[in-house]
Design an enzyme around this catalytic site. Structure first.
Site, PDB file in Angstrom:
ATOM      1  N   MET A 110       0.373  -1.203   0.012  1.00  0.00           N
ATOM      2  CA  MET A 110      -0.155   0.216   0.082  1.00  0.00           C
ATOM      3  C   MET A 110       1.083   1.113  -0.249  1.00  0.00           C
ATOM      4  SD  MET A 110      -1.812   0.421   4.183  1.00  0.00           S
ATOM      5  CE  MET A 110      -1.069   1.037   4.894  1.00  0.00           C
ATOM      6  N   SER A 111       0.703   2.312  -0.640  1.00  0.00           N
ATOM      7  CA  SER A 111       0.857   3.588  -1.066  1.00  0.00           C
ATOM      8  C   SER A 111       1.341   4.327   0.882  1.00  0.00           C
ATOM      9  CB  SER A 111       0.526   5.175  -0.782  1.00  0.00           C
ATOM     10  OG  SER A 111       1.073   5.936  -0.881  1.00  0.00           O
ATOM     11  N   GLY A 112       2.433   5.239   1.350  1.00  0.00           N
ATOM     12  CA  GLY A 112       2.607   5.572   1.915  1.00  0.00           C
ATOM     13  C   GLY A 112       2.292   6.411   3.130  1.00  0.00           C
ATOM     14  N   THR A 113       1.210   6.896   2.090  1.00  0.00           N
ATOM     15  CA  THR A 113       0.589   7.768   3.128  1.00  0.00           C
ATOM     16  C   THR A 113      -0.877   7.271   3.316  1.00  0.00           C
ATOM     17  OG1 THR A 113      -0.555   8.223   0.556  1.00  0.00           O
ATOM     18  CG2 THR A 113       1.639  10.032   1.218  1.00  0.00           C
TER      19      THR A 113
END
Length: 356
Positions: free
Chosen positions: A252-255
Site C-alpha cells: 500500500m502507499s506510504g500515505t
C-alpha cells in the site's frame, strides 16, 4: 518540498557527490553495511514511514549480500518510538519536518539509537556527520525528543502465524487502535479487479466486523501492486464505518492509513495459506502480540491444500520472467538473478581449479 530552494541545493550537492564517487570508483556496495541498513530502519520507525521501505531495504540488503531480515525490523521497531508528527501517523506534513530540520535533525535526535560507525558518501562516518548538526529547535513540535515521543515503539510491526508463516507487516501508527486486536469472518477477494467489481455489491455479505481478504496481489501473481488499502464498502461507510481489518499479499502507499495487514508471505499464488482462506473463515489479528491466525483446524487446511491447484504460469514475456524469478516480500520482492551469485566449484580436472 518541491517549491523549496533547498531541494535544488540538495540535488546539486548529490550530483557532485555522485560524479566524485564515479570518478573515484566508489561503489554503493563499498558504502553500504549492516550498520547503515539498521540505521535506515531506525529512522523509518521513528518517522512511522512507508511499509514499502521494508521491501526496498530488504531488496538492497539482498543485492549486496548483507544480512537483514524481518526479525531485524521487528527488533528495531520494539526499541524505537514514533518521533515525527506527520501524516498518516500524525497530524503534520513533510513540509513541517523540513522546517524543523529534516532528516539530519531527526538523526541527531536518534543519535543514541544509531550505529555511528556507519560510513557516509562524504568520506567520514555518521558520527562525523552528526557532530555538525544542531539538536531539534525548541520552537518546533514536529520532531519529538526521545523521552517525549509522539507514540510508542512499533510504528511498523511484523506479524507471524499460520496465515503468514514467513511474515506480514502492519503500520500500527496509522491503524485504528480498537481494531489491532480483532476477530472476524473473512470476505475473500481473488484479485484487485475482483475488489473493484464487488466491494460495493449490495448483495455482498459483509459487516463492520468482517475481515477483508485480498489475494493474488503478491510479487508472483501481479507484481505486488499498491492495492492493499482498498476502500471500506460504501454502504458501511455511509453508516459511519471508517476502518476495517484488511489482509493481503499486496503493498500500500506510504500515505495510506487504516488497519491494513500487508506483504503476507508466502503469497497466495505460490500456495501460501492465504490461498486456502474461504468466505466465513474466522481470522484473528493480534497486532500487539505480533500474530495473524486463521482459526481453521489443521486437518481442514490439509484437505484444502490437497485440493488447491496453482494458477497457470504466464506463457511468455515479462510476466513469465517475473513469475519465474521474483522473490517473496521477506526477500524484498527482488529478482533472484540480481542477488550475488554463490561461489561455484569448477571441479577437479577443470582448467582454473576452484573459483575463489
Amino acid at each position: 518540498p518541491a517549491a523549496s530552494g533547498d531541494r535544488l541545493r540538495a540535488g546539486t550537492t548529490a550530483g557532485r557527490l555522485a560524479v566524485a564517487a564515479a570518478r573515484d570508483g566508489l561503489r554503493p556496495s563499498a558504502l553500504l553495511s549492516r550498520a547503515s541498513l539498521t540505521n535506515a530502519v531506525t529512522v523509518l520507525m521513528a518517522v512511522g514511514g512507508s511499509t514499502n521501505a521494508i521491501i526496498h531495504l530488504l531488496a538492497i540488503a539482498g543485492r549486496t549480500g548483507l544480512d537483514l531480515t524481518l526479525d531485524d525490523f521487528d527488533a528495531i521497531a520494539r526499541r524505537v518510538p514514533l518521533l515525527v508528527d506527520c501524516k498518516p501517523s500524525g497530524s503534520g506534513y513533510l513540509e513541517d519536518l523540513h522546517r524543523a530540520g529534516g532528516v539530519p535533525v531527526l538523526m541527531k535526535t536518534l543519535e543514541p539509537l544509531l550505529d555511528l560507525s556507519a560510513r557516509t558518501i562524504e568520506g567520514g562516518t555518521l558520527r562525523d556527520r552528526l557532530a555538525g548538526v544542531e539538536p531539534a529547535p525548541s520552537w518546533q513540535t514536529t520532531i519529538r525528543p526521545l523521552d517525549e515521543p509522539l507514540g510508542p515503539p512499533r510504528a511498523l510491526a511484523v506479524l507471524r502465524g499460520n496465515l503468514a508463516p514467513d511474515g506480514a507487516v502492519i503500520k500500527l501508527s496509522a491503524a485504528t487502535p480498537e481494531l489491532t486486536v480483532h476477530e472476524g469472518p473473512a470476505v475473500v477477494f481473488e484479485s484487485p479487479e475482483d475488489v473493484a467489481q464487488r466491494i460495493d455489491d449490495p448483495d455482498l455479505e459483509i459487516t463492520p466486523d468482517s475481515v477483508l481478504v485480498l489475494r493474488n496481489a503478491g510479487p508472483v501473481a501481479s507484481g505486488m501492486p499498491e492495492a492493499g488499502s482498498f476502500p471500506v464498502p460504501m454502504r458501511l461507510a455511509r453508516q459511519g464505518v471508517r476502518d476495517m481489518v484488511r489482509v493481503s499479499d499486496a503493498r500500500m502507499s506510504g500515505t495510506s492509513y487504516g488497519t491494513v495487514v500487508l506483504h503476507v508471505a508466502p503469497e497466495a499464488a505460490v500456495g501460501g495459506p492465504l490461498a486456502l482462506v474461504r468466505d466465513g473463515d474466522v481470522i484473528r489479528l493480534d497486532a500487539p502480540a505480533g500474530e495473524l491466525t486463521l482459526l481453521v483446524p489443521d486437518d481442514e487446511l490439509r484437505r484444502r491444500r490437497a485440493a488447491w491447484t496453482p494458477p497457470p504460469a504466464p506463457a511468455r514475456g515479462w510476466r513469465r520472467l517475473n513469475a519465474e524469478h521474483v522473490l517473496q516480500a521477506p526477500q524484498g520482492a527482488d529478482f533472484d538473478t540480481l542477488r550475488p551469485a554463490p561461489r561455484v566449484s569448477r571441479g577437479a580436472g577443470v582448467e582454473g581449479g576452484e573459483e575463489e
